[in-house]
Design a protein around this motif. Sequence first.
Motif, PDB file in Angstrom:
ATOM      1  N   ASP A  60       0.826  -1.206   0.000  1.00 49.82           N
ATOM      2  CA  ASP A  60       0.000   0.000   0.000  1.00 49.82           C
ATOM      3  C   ASP A  60       0.865   1.262   0.000  1.00 49.82           C
ATOM      4  OD1 ASP A  60      -2.477  -1.342   0.049  1.00 49.82           O
ATOM      5  OD2 ASP A  60      -2.294  -1.671   2.202  1.00 49.82           O
ATOM      6  N   ILE A  61       1.889   1.269   0.848  1.00 52.13           N
ATOM      7  CA  ILE A  61       2.757   2.445   0.941  1.00 52.13           C
ATOM      8  C   ILE A  61       3.522   2.638  -0.363  1.00 52.13           C
ATOM      9  CG2 ILE A  61       4.699   3.486   2.181  1.00 52.13           C
ATOM     10  CD1 ILE A  61       2.061   3.399   3.727  1.00 52.13           C
ATOM     11  N   VAL A  62       4.018   1.532  -0.945  1.00 49.37           N
ATOM     12  CA  VAL A  62       4.734   1.628  -2.214  1.00 49.37           C
ATOM     13  C   VAL A  62       3.822   2.205  -3.285  1.00 49.37           C
ATOM     14  CG1 VAL A  62       5.812   0.298  -4.061  1.00 49.37           C
ATOM     15  CG2 VAL A  62       6.348  -0.222  -1.681  1.00 49.37           C
ATOM     16  N   ALA A  63       2.578   1.753  -3.319  1.00 50.02           N
ATOM     17  CA  ALA A  63       1.628   2.247  -4.313  1.00 50.02           C
ATOM     18  C   ALA A  63       1.356   3.732  -4.133  1.00 50.02           C
ATOM     19  CB  ALA A  63       0.331   1.446  -4.235  1.00 50.02           C
ATOM     20  N   GLN A  64       1.261   4.188  -2.877  1.00 49.55           N
ATOM     21  CA  GLN A  64       0.973   5.597  -2.632  1.00 49.55           C
ATOM     22  C   GLN A  64       2.172   6.482  -2.993  1.00 49.55           C
ATOM     23  OE1 GLN A  64      -0.843   6.245   1.226  1.00 49.55           O
ATOM     24  NE2 GLN A  64      -1.936   4.303   1.067  1.00 49.55           N
ATOM     25  N   VAL A  65       3.398   6.001  -2.725  1.00 49.86           N
ATOM     26  CA  VAL A  65       4.586   6.763  -3.133  1.00 49.86           C
ATOM     27  C   VAL A  65       4.632   6.877  -4.653  1.00 49.86           C
ATOM     28  CG1 VAL A  65       7.105   6.739  -3.218  1.00 49.86           C
ATOM     29  CG2 VAL A  65       5.933   6.223  -1.074  1.00 49.86           C
ATOM     30  N   LYS A  66       4.332   5.775  -5.354  1.00 53.83           N
ATOM     31  CA  LYS A  66       4.338   5.809  -6.813  1.00 53.83           C
ATOM     32  C   LYS A  66       3.266   6.758  -7.339  1.00 53.83           C
ATOM     33  CE  LYS A  66       6.377   1.242  -7.569  1.00 53.83           C
ATOM     34  NZ  LYS A  66       6.200  -0.108  -8.142  1.00 53.83           N
ATOM     35  N   ALA A  67       2.138   6.821  -6.631  1.00 53.06           N
ATOM     36  CA  ALA A  67       1.077   7.741  -7.049  1.00 53.06           C
ATOM     37  C   ALA A  67       1.543   9.190  -6.935  1.00 53.06           C
ATOM     38  CB  ALA A  67      -0.172   7.501  -6.199  1.00 53.06           C
ATOM     39  N   PRO A 123       8.989   9.786 -13.574  1.00 57.02           N
ATOM     40  CA  PRO A 123       8.948   8.343 -13.854  1.00 57.02           C
ATOM     41  C   PRO A 123       8.784   7.554 -12.565  1.00 57.02           C
ATOM     42  CG  PRO A 123      11.188   9.193 -14.078  1.00 57.02           C
ATOM     43  CD  PRO A 123      10.287  10.384 -13.929  1.00 57.02           C
ATOM     44  N   PRO A 124       8.203   6.364 -12.651  1.00 58.11           N
ATOM     45  CA  PRO A 124       7.983   5.559 -11.434  1.00 58.11           C
ATOM     46  C   PRO A 124       9.288   5.299 -10.694  1.00 58.11           C
ATOM     47  CG  PRO A 124       6.820   4.621 -13.316  1.00 58.11           C
ATOM     48  CD  PRO A 124       7.719   5.682 -13.857  1.00 58.11           C
ATOM     49  N   PRO A 125       9.276   5.388  -9.388  1.00 60.23           N
ATOM     50  CA  PRO A 125      10.506   5.130  -8.613  1.00 60.23           C
ATOM     51  C   PRO A 125      10.808   3.640  -8.552  1.00 60.23           C
ATOM     52  CG  PRO A 125       8.666   5.484  -7.125  1.00 60.23           C
ATOM     53  CD  PRO A 125       8.130   5.721  -8.510  1.00 60.23           C
ATOM     54  N   LYS A 126      12.023   3.323  -8.175  1.00 58.69           N
ATOM     55  CA  LYS A 126      12.433   1.926  -8.033  1.00 58.69           C
ATOM     56  C   LYS A 126      12.106   1.377  -6.648  1.00 58.69           C
ATOM     57  CE  LYS A 126      16.215   2.333 -11.368  1.00 58.69           C
ATOM     58  NZ  LYS A 126      17.685   2.164 -11.589  1.00 58.69           N
ATOM     59  N   LEU A 127      11.399   2.160  -5.857  1.00 62.86           N
ATOM     60  CA  LEU A 127      11.025   1.725  -4.516  1.00 62.86           C
ATOM     61  C   LEU A 127      10.114   0.510  -4.611  1.00 62.86           C
ATOM     62  CD1 LEU A 127      11.019   2.364  -1.427  1.00 62.86           C
ATOM     63  CD2 LEU A 127       8.914   3.651  -1.849  1.00 62.86           C
ATOM     64  N   GLY A 128      10.441  -0.523  -3.862  1.00 64.37           N
ATOM     65  CA  GLY A 128       9.626  -1.729  -3.798  1.00 64.37           C
ATOM     66  C   GLY A 128       9.445  -2.182  -2.375  1.00 64.37           C
ATOM     67  N   GLU A 129       8.700  -3.267  -2.199  1.00 65.53           N
ATOM     68  CA  GLU A 129       8.429  -3.769  -0.849  1.00 65.53           C
ATOM     69  C   GLU A 129       9.719  -4.199  -0.148  1.00 65.53           C
ATOM     70  OE1 GLU A 129       5.240  -6.646  -0.725  1.00 65.53           O
ATOM     71  OE2 GLU A 129       4.363  -5.806  -2.548  1.00 65.53           O
ATOM     72  N   THR A 130      10.644  -4.788  -0.902  1.00 67.55           N
ATOM     73  CA  THR A 130      11.898  -5.246  -0.282  1.00 67.55           C
ATOM     74  C   THR A 130      12.702  -4.077   0.247  1.00 67.55           C
ATOM     75  OG1 THR A 130      11.973  -7.152  -1.786  1.00 67.55           O
ATOM     76  CG2 THR A 130      14.022  -6.537  -0.665  1.00 67.55           C
ATOM     77  N   LEU A 131      12.808  -3.015  -0.541  1.00 66.27           N
ATOM     78  CA  LEU A 131      13.571  -1.847  -0.110  1.00 66.27           C
ATOM     79  C   LEU A 131      12.889  -1.153   1.065  1.00 66.27           C
ATOM     80  CD1 LEU A 131      15.990  -0.038  -0.552  1.00 66.27           C
ATOM     81  CD2 LEU A 131      14.692   1.233  -2.267  1.00 66.27           C
ATOM     82  N   LEU A 132      11.552  -1.026   0.994  1.00 69.36           N
ATOM     83  CA  LEU A 132      10.832  -0.405   2.096  1.00 69.36           C
ATOM     84  C   LEU A 132      10.980  -1.226   3.372  1.00 69.36           C
ATOM     85  CD1 LEU A 132       9.026   1.852   3.093  1.00 69.36           C
ATOM     86  CD2 LEU A 132       7.035   0.589   2.249  1.00 69.36           C
ATOM     87  N   SER A 133      10.963  -2.544   3.242  1.00 67.37           N
ATOM     88  CA  SER A 133      11.179  -3.404   4.405  1.00 67.37           C
ATOM     89  C   SER A 133      12.576  -3.211   4.988  1.00 67.37           C
ATOM     90  CB  SER A 133      10.962  -4.872   4.015  1.00 67.37           C
ATOM     91  OG  SER A 133      11.226  -5.732   5.105  1.00 67.37           O
ATOM     92  N   ALA A 134      13.555  -2.995   4.096  1.00 67.97           N
ATOM     93  CA  ALA A 134      14.924  -2.743   4.576  1.00 67.97           C
ATOM     94  C   ALA A 134      14.989  -1.430   5.351  1.00 67.97           C
ATOM     95  CB  ALA A 134      15.897  -2.710   3.400  1.00 67.97           C
TER      96      ALA A 134
END
Length: 553
Positions: free
Chosen positions: A59-66, A74-85
């Motif tokens: 959800d957070i990744v989707a909101q950042v991309k929004a 352009p869409p960021p490279k942020l993903g669930e794995t990076l956010l978890s890190a």
Amino acid sequence: MSDPPRKETDIARKIRARGLARGRLPAQIAQEIHDQCGPLFGTSRIKAHRLSHGVSLSDIVAQVKALYEVDGKPPPKLGETLLSAYESGYKRPGPEYLHYLCAVYRVEPEDLGYQNPCICGQGHASRAAVAPAADSPLPAPIGDGDADALVGAVVPRVPRMSDRPWISVHELRGPDRADGPAPIDVGEEDIVLRRTLLQLLAGAGVTLDGQFLGAVDGLRRKMDDTLVNATVSPTMLDQWEETTLGYARQYQATPSLRMLCEVLLDFSEVRRMCDRRQPLELQERLCRIAAQLSGLSGLIMINLGDHRMARSFFRTARAAADETGDRALQAWVTVRESLVPMYYGDPREALHLARKAQDLAGRGPSVAGAMAPAVEARALGMLALRGRTDAAPSARRALVRGRAVFDQLSKENTSDLVFGFTERQMAFYEGDTYTNLGDHQHGDEVLSRALTLYSPNDRVDMTLVRLDRAACKLHAGHPDAALQEGQAAILDLPSEHRSDILVHRARQLGAAVRAKHGEIPQLKDFYEALSAPHVKSPTAADARTAVPPAEQA
């Protein structure tokens, strides 16, 4: 009564439910989650905010991309794995990602556990969402079946450019730079270092002052703050590794202050590359370069006589080496750090660090595994000179251990004065130890052999060897010859190479002569030679007042 919840998410869910029932804000709920779950599960502040909203990583990744989409980026490279890190503390978000995470959670960086201010310079928490204007398009209505979608929603609508509470990076840079690269972070430290280097290249005299040392320490602190966070290519790292090894070859031949400026300018570039994390293999190489450059800066600071700054650089080098997990590199940093108390402190501390380096080096042959016993022997020799009777046999045993490991080193490890340990360095350490143990004939023989191994450009170690030979003459009962040898060693140096460590050791020789033979006539000429112009550091006076070994015995 049911058992209390045992999982982090269960506890956070109950805290959130109670908080919502009492009308509390998400930021307040996040604080309570952090207070209760932090001690139990190590819950970070940034994770507590996500749990306070009751949403998933996706959800957070989707909101950042929004938000990126709204800003036309352009869409960021942020993903669930990076956010978890980020939430686990393994990685730290870069300035841009941190900005958008603050916008998503409507909080400041410090609320997420980061002390640096947001790049937008605006307050995220203080700017509440603005009601949409009459002519603003509203999001499509949510049907009854989508009622749950409202739970935990962080970004309820897409506001207009004029009323949104965040600022894009493109706006910060201005319309004329919106499509160009971000400005390079050239700090005040770089300006001071470049100005000093230009003055040195022009042949102007330079004195270490508070502004220069402040720039040096400020740069080191920035590296501490940013270890390690930018994407670099393997080719770029290859070039930096070659540059670092090149500095090792120039270390003895280049005047210390000029060398420091050149090393720190590259150190500053490496720090900028560390602003964002990269893939693990590249991150490890970058941290290794940072550790080596920081350790080299510490060695140069020893030569310049600023032992406090030297210790600071070695602390930074340790932090970078720890990131690599390489025990050989950690051992190298530790054994090089032991030279600080060896020359400007207590030999007992040098002894402790040398033995710690041996533990890190392990049983296999390595640079630190050979150098650490040699440093241990030198420290024990200094303690023996001060009257510690049990130190002499231990020093000789340490030399035997060091020589045994040294004989197993590869040619690559024995050809580098900084990142390796050479035969001439080993002979220098052996001769210094024998001199302090009172074996003057053997010490002079080994030191004489060491002199034949050094090249004329290895000015620092070569001068230290000559001063040790002068000490041998003093202990053999020839103070005039000792002063003559010491004076010649200093006068043979160009003024820009008369670093504090060499003048400090020469003054120790003069103090030892005075302690044993009084104010002999040759002392006056000796001290006049030492007073010739040379680069001074603010701590030089402290170094000169240190009690020489001969007076402490």
